[in-house]
Design a protein around this motif. Sequence first.
Motif, PDB file in Angstrom:
ATOM      1  N   LYS B 101      22.556  16.656 -13.580  1.00  0.00           N
ATOM      2  CA  LYS B 101      21.203  17.223 -13.290  1.00  0.00           C
ATOM      3  C   LYS B 101      21.006  17.241 -11.765  1.00  0.00           C
ATOM      4  CE  LYS B 101      18.721  16.426 -17.542  1.00  0.00           C
ATOM      5  NZ  LYS B 101      17.590  15.943 -18.082  1.00  0.00           N
ATOM      6  N   PHE B 102      21.287  16.345 -11.027  1.00  0.00           N
ATOM      7  CA  PHE B 102      20.977  16.491  -9.456  1.00  0.00           C
ATOM      8  C   PHE B 102      21.833  17.746  -8.969  1.00  0.00           C
ATOM      9  CE2 PHE B 102      19.950  12.064 -10.374  1.00  0.00           C
ATOM     10  CZ  PHE B 102      18.794  11.805  -9.607  1.00  0.00           C
ATOM     11  N   SER B 103      22.858  17.641  -8.914  1.00  0.00           N
ATOM     12  CA  SER B 103      23.774  18.771  -8.462  1.00  0.00           C
ATOM     13  C   SER B 103      23.452  20.219  -9.012  1.00  0.00           C
ATOM     14  CB  SER B 103      25.256  18.464  -8.397  1.00  0.00           C
ATOM     15  OG  SER B 103      25.724  18.080  -9.620  1.00  0.00           O
ATOM     16  N   ARG B 104      23.069  20.161 -10.229  1.00  0.00           N
ATOM     17  CA  ARG B 104      22.854  21.353 -10.975  1.00  0.00           C
ATOM     18  C   ARG B 104      21.509  22.048 -10.438  1.00  0.00           C
ATOM     19  NH1 ARG B 104      21.871  20.259 -16.981  1.00  0.00           N
ATOM     20  NH2 ARG B 104      23.897  19.162 -16.896  1.00  0.00           N
ATOM     21  N   HIS B 105      20.704  21.357  -9.774  1.00  0.00           N
ATOM     22  CA  HIS B 105      19.338  21.734  -9.116  1.00  0.00           C
ATOM     23  C   HIS B 105      19.348  21.511  -7.615  1.00  0.00           C
ATOM     24  CE1 HIS B 105      17.762  22.714 -13.127  1.00  0.00           C
ATOM     25  NE2 HIS B 105      18.297  21.366 -13.556  1.00  0.00           N
ATOM     26  N   GLY B 106      20.362  21.261  -7.024  1.00  0.00           N
ATOM     27  CA  GLY B 106      20.669  21.319  -5.747  1.00  0.00           C
ATOM     28  C   GLY B 106      19.647  20.133  -5.062  1.00  0.00           C
ATOM     29  N   LEU B 107      19.488  18.737  -5.872  1.00  0.00           N
ATOM     30  CA  LEU B 107      18.876  17.798  -5.491  1.00  0.00           C
ATOM     31  C   LEU B 107      19.836  16.780  -4.752  1.00  0.00           C
ATOM     32  CD1 LEU B 107      16.802  17.141  -8.760  1.00  0.00           C
ATOM     33  CD2 LEU B 107      15.943  18.141  -6.616  1.00  0.00           C
ATOM     34  N   VAL B 108      19.796  16.340  -3.637  1.00  0.00           N
ATOM     35  CA  VAL B 108      20.292  15.218  -2.985  1.00  0.00           C
ATOM     36  C   VAL B 108      19.245  13.978  -3.017  1.00  0.00           C
ATOM     37  CG1 VAL B 108      21.166  14.507  -0.781  1.00  0.00           C
ATOM     38  CG2 VAL B 108      21.437  16.814  -1.453  1.00  0.00           C
ATOM     39  N   PRO B 109      19.879  13.040  -4.039  1.00  0.00           N
ATOM     40  CA  PRO B 109      18.847  12.096  -4.023  1.00  0.00           C
ATOM     41  C   PRO B 109      18.761  11.108  -3.034  1.00  0.00           C
ATOM     42  CG  PRO B 109      20.874  11.582  -5.306  1.00  0.00           C
ATOM     43  CD  PRO B 109      21.000  13.118  -4.600  1.00  0.00           C
ATOM     44  N   LEU B 110      17.325  10.641  -2.950  1.00  0.00           N
ATOM     45  CA  LEU B 110      17.163   9.400  -1.984  1.00  0.00           C
ATOM     46  C   LEU B 110      17.716   8.237  -2.426  1.00  0.00           C
ATOM     47  CD1 LEU B 110      13.306  10.502  -1.825  1.00  0.00           C
ATOM     48  CD2 LEU B 110      15.190  11.390  -0.111  1.00  0.00           C
ATOM     49  N   ARG B 111      18.047   7.169  -1.577  1.00  0.00           N
ATOM     50  CA  ARG B 111      18.529   5.744  -2.303  1.00  0.00           C
ATOM     51  C   ARG B 111      17.503   4.914  -2.505  1.00  0.00           C
ATOM     52  NH1 ARG B 111      23.371   3.208  -2.665  1.00  0.00           N
ATOM     53  NH2 ARG B 111      22.940   0.936  -1.969  1.00  0.00           N
ATOM     54  N   GLY B 112      17.440   4.505  -3.461  1.00  0.00           N
ATOM     55  CA  GLY B 112      16.338   3.567  -3.681  1.00  0.00           C
ATOM     56  C   GLY B 112      16.518   2.103  -2.835  1.00  0.00           C
ATOM     57  N   PRO B 113      15.435   1.650  -2.158  1.00  0.00           N
ATOM     58  CA  PRO B 113      15.807   0.688  -1.066  1.00  0.00           C
ATOM     59  C   PRO B 113      16.030  -0.700  -1.743  1.00  0.00           C
ATOM     60  CG  PRO B 113      13.388   0.992  -1.483  1.00  0.00           C
ATOM     61  CD  PRO B 113      14.126   2.134  -2.202  1.00  0.00           C
ATOM     62  N   ALA B 114      15.726  -1.095  -2.750  1.00  0.00           N
ATOM     63  CA  ALA B 114      16.107  -2.355  -3.390  1.00  0.00           C
ATOM     64  C   ALA B 114      17.288  -2.183  -4.396  1.00  0.00           C
ATOM     65  CB  ALA B 114      14.965  -2.956  -4.416  1.00  0.00           C
ATOM     66  N   LEU B 115      17.688  -1.414  -5.067  1.00  0.00           N
ATOM     67  CA  LEU B 115      18.735  -1.363  -6.199  1.00  0.00           C
ATOM     68  C   LEU B 115      19.520  -0.172  -5.878  1.00  0.00           C
ATOM     69  CD1 LEU B 115      16.716  -2.000  -9.423  1.00  0.00           C
ATOM     70  CD2 LEU B 115      17.521  -3.743  -7.956  1.00  0.00           C
ATOM     71  N   GLY B 116      19.442   0.838  -4.780  1.00  0.00           N
ATOM     72  CA  GLY B 116      20.007   1.746  -4.567  1.00  0.00           C
ATOM     73  C   GLY B 116      20.240   2.778  -5.910  1.00  0.00           C
ATOM     74  N   LEU B 117      19.055   2.857  -6.451  1.00  0.00           N
ATOM     75  CA  LEU B 117      19.065   3.870  -7.555  1.00  0.00           C
ATOM     76  C   LEU B 117      18.687   5.370  -6.974  1.00  0.00           C
ATOM     77  CD1 LEU B 117      16.894   2.068 -10.298  1.00  0.00           C
ATOM     78  CD2 LEU B 117      18.982   3.018 -10.700  1.00  0.00           C
ATOM     79  N   PRO B 118      19.387   6.160  -7.482  1.00  0.00           N
ATOM     80  CA  PRO B 118      18.994   7.624  -6.893  1.00  0.00           C
ATOM     81  C   PRO B 118      17.761   8.135  -7.360  1.00  0.00           C
ATOM     82  CG  PRO B 118      20.309   7.781  -9.231  1.00  0.00           C
ATOM     83  CD  PRO B 118      20.049   6.232  -8.641  1.00  0.00           C
ATOM     84  N   LEU B 119      16.747   8.495  -6.175  1.00  0.00           N
ATOM     85  CA  LEU B 119      15.506   8.767  -6.147  1.00  0.00           C
ATOM     86  C   LEU B 119      15.368  10.143  -6.060  1.00  0.00           C
ATOM     87  CD1 LEU B 119      13.784   5.868  -4.363  1.00  0.00           C
ATOM     88  CD2 LEU B 119      14.553   5.965  -6.777  1.00  0.00           C
ATOM     89  N   VAL B 120      14.360  10.987  -6.900  1.00  0.00           N
ATOM     90  CA  VAL B 120      14.234  12.139  -6.797  1.00  0.00           C
ATOM     91  C   VAL B 120      13.535  12.843  -5.526  1.00  0.00           C
ATOM     92  CG1 VAL B 120      13.667  14.425  -8.058  1.00  0.00           C
ATOM     93  CG2 VAL B 120      14.259  12.224  -9.306  1.00  0.00           C
ATOM     94  N   PRO B 121      13.883  13.691  -4.668  1.00  0.00           N
ATOM     95  CA  PRO B 121      13.385  14.157  -3.320  1.00  0.00           C
ATOM     96  C   PRO B 121      12.180  15.119  -4.188  1.00  0.00           C
ATOM     97  CG  PRO B 121      15.510  15.322  -3.738  1.00  0.00           C
ATOM     98  CD  PRO B 121      15.376  14.276  -4.784  1.00  0.00           C
ATOM     99  N   GLY B 122      11.367  15.242  -3.172  1.00  0.00           N
ATOM    100  CA  GLY B 122      10.054  16.131  -3.547  1.00  0.00           C
ATOM    101  C   GLY B 122       9.037  15.768  -4.471  1.00  0.00           C
ATOM    102  N   CYS B 123       9.302  14.206  -4.930  1.00  0.00           N
ATOM    103  CA  CYS B 123       8.280  13.539  -5.455  1.00  0.00           C
ATOM    104  C   CYS B 123       7.376  12.970  -4.793  1.00  0.00           C
ATOM    105  CB  CYS B 123       8.833  12.458  -6.475  1.00  0.00           C
ATOM    106  SG  CYS B 123       9.739  13.368  -8.026  1.00  0.00           S
ATOM    107  N   VAL B 124       6.160  12.419  -5.247  1.00  0.00           N
ATOM    108  CA  VAL B 124       5.158  11.666  -4.373  1.00  0.00           C
ATOM    109  C   VAL B 124       5.290  10.424  -4.391  1.00  0.00           C
ATOM    110  CG1 VAL B 124       3.680  13.611  -3.977  1.00  0.00           C
ATOM    111  CG2 VAL B 124       3.434  12.247  -6.075  1.00  0.00           C
ATOM    112  N   ALA B 125       5.867   9.694  -5.409  1.00  0.00           N
ATOM    113  CA  ALA B 125       5.842   8.299  -5.172  1.00  0.00           C
ATOM    114  C   ALA B 125       7.391   7.772  -6.294  1.00  0.00           C
ATOM    115  CB  ALA B 125       4.734   7.425  -6.161  1.00  0.00           C
ATOM    116  N   TRP B 126       7.744   6.619  -5.972  1.00  0.00           N
ATOM    117  CA  TRP B 126       8.820   6.180  -6.613  1.00  0.00           C
ATOM    118  C   TRP B 126       9.041   4.588  -6.893  1.00  0.00           C
ATOM    119  CZ3 TRP B 126       8.218   9.018  -2.376  1.00  0.00           C
ATOM    120  CH2 TRP B 126       8.658  10.389  -2.261  1.00  0.00           C
ATOM    121  N   MET B 127       9.222   4.161  -7.970  1.00  0.00           N
ATOM    122  CA  MET B 127       9.467   2.773  -8.336  1.00  0.00           C
ATOM    123  C   MET B 127      11.084   2.609  -8.892  1.00  0.00           C
ATOM    124  SD  MET B 127       5.858   2.524 -10.372  1.00  0.00           S
ATOM    125  CE  MET B 127       5.781   4.030 -10.264  1.00  0.00           C
TER     126      MET B 127
END
Lengths: 200, 200
Positions: B101-127
Amino acid sequence: MSSIQAVDLAHVGRLINHGPTVLVSSAHGARRNLMAAAWSMPVEFTPPRVAVVIDKSTYTRELVLASGAFALNLPCRAVVDLAYTVGSETGKPAHEGDSDKFSRHGLVPLRGPALGLPLVPGCVAWMECRLIEEPHAQQAYDTFFGEVVSAQADERVFVRGRWSFRDDNAEWHTLHHLGGGLFALPSRTVQAERLKPVRT
Amino acid sequence: MSSIQAVDLAHVGRLINHGPTVLVSSAHGARRNLMAAAWSMPVEFTPPRVAVVIDKSTYTRELVLASGAFALNLPCRAVVDLAYTVGSETGKPAHEGDSDKFSRHGLVPLRGPALGLPLVPGCVAWMECRLIEEPHAQQAYDTFFGEVVSAQADERVFVRGRWSFRDDNAEWHTLHHLGGGLFALPSRTVQAERLKPVRT
């Protein structure tokens, strides 16, 4: 004529899908209470089930555990002061004969159609729930699961199984607590469109 | 300069207190996914814990159980079409080498600072959340508990531990799903006042 209508249990998930603040009401014998809770969610459509967080320090928790039931009431803009106030005071009577939160605020509860629970007047939706006993989730996460056995909503704002938030019914828009008594209202809406996949 | 700032873990409850739709992102090895979830809530302030409903049919559930972690991303008005679209398609590749789904929609994920999880760019908060293993709640209620180990928000709309929804930042207001791709926005607010008890 009343604008309160029964809601098909298949549509219960939609009532709290958008994350409104709820008031939890409860009763056991002659004792009754209500508290504000920002933390609730649906967990299943069929059968309709919900989860709500009820802290260990609350009088509500005592009544819910004793009676095996609770109701979720959805306050709206017209009763925002009430929603905030009952969220910041205890309902536990300090002395026998002390007034409870209903009488303290001049509220004559409606009677829940399935379980006879005291429902908060002036709200825009109501659900009666039978507690599903889950001692571990209650203890570890203060999380109470319930099965919804009756649901009602005000048809001026919940129409054919959907919320309809418009300028002409702004007094009945639900409340979404941002902290410190500041509530957001779901008064503006936006219709999403499906995206096509990008070519990669 | 980035407007993304770390959020004190003591303020995590406020991020989803008002009931926004979240996107759940997850990864295991090279596999990754995101899905929309309207059903999430805080369950505890300290340590910061959340609950989110993840259906048995989802690819996300497979990845969360395999990795023991998930992230909650809060979409906003600017990405409403994306939020709706990823909520209505499966992320499970039908064939090896299919795009996710990330590449299908051209999303380059941000990298979560604690666990390295793929975070969705363009959002306003991340946990980022570490899964707390609760097999019974997962099985019976599709409810996944997690401890929040990192939190970030866009300071253009989340200021000093509080949401600040204003006309001049409307593109970053959170989304509250009413059904069928119609989302409410928390753009209007009302400040409650404490009521005095009535005399009875």
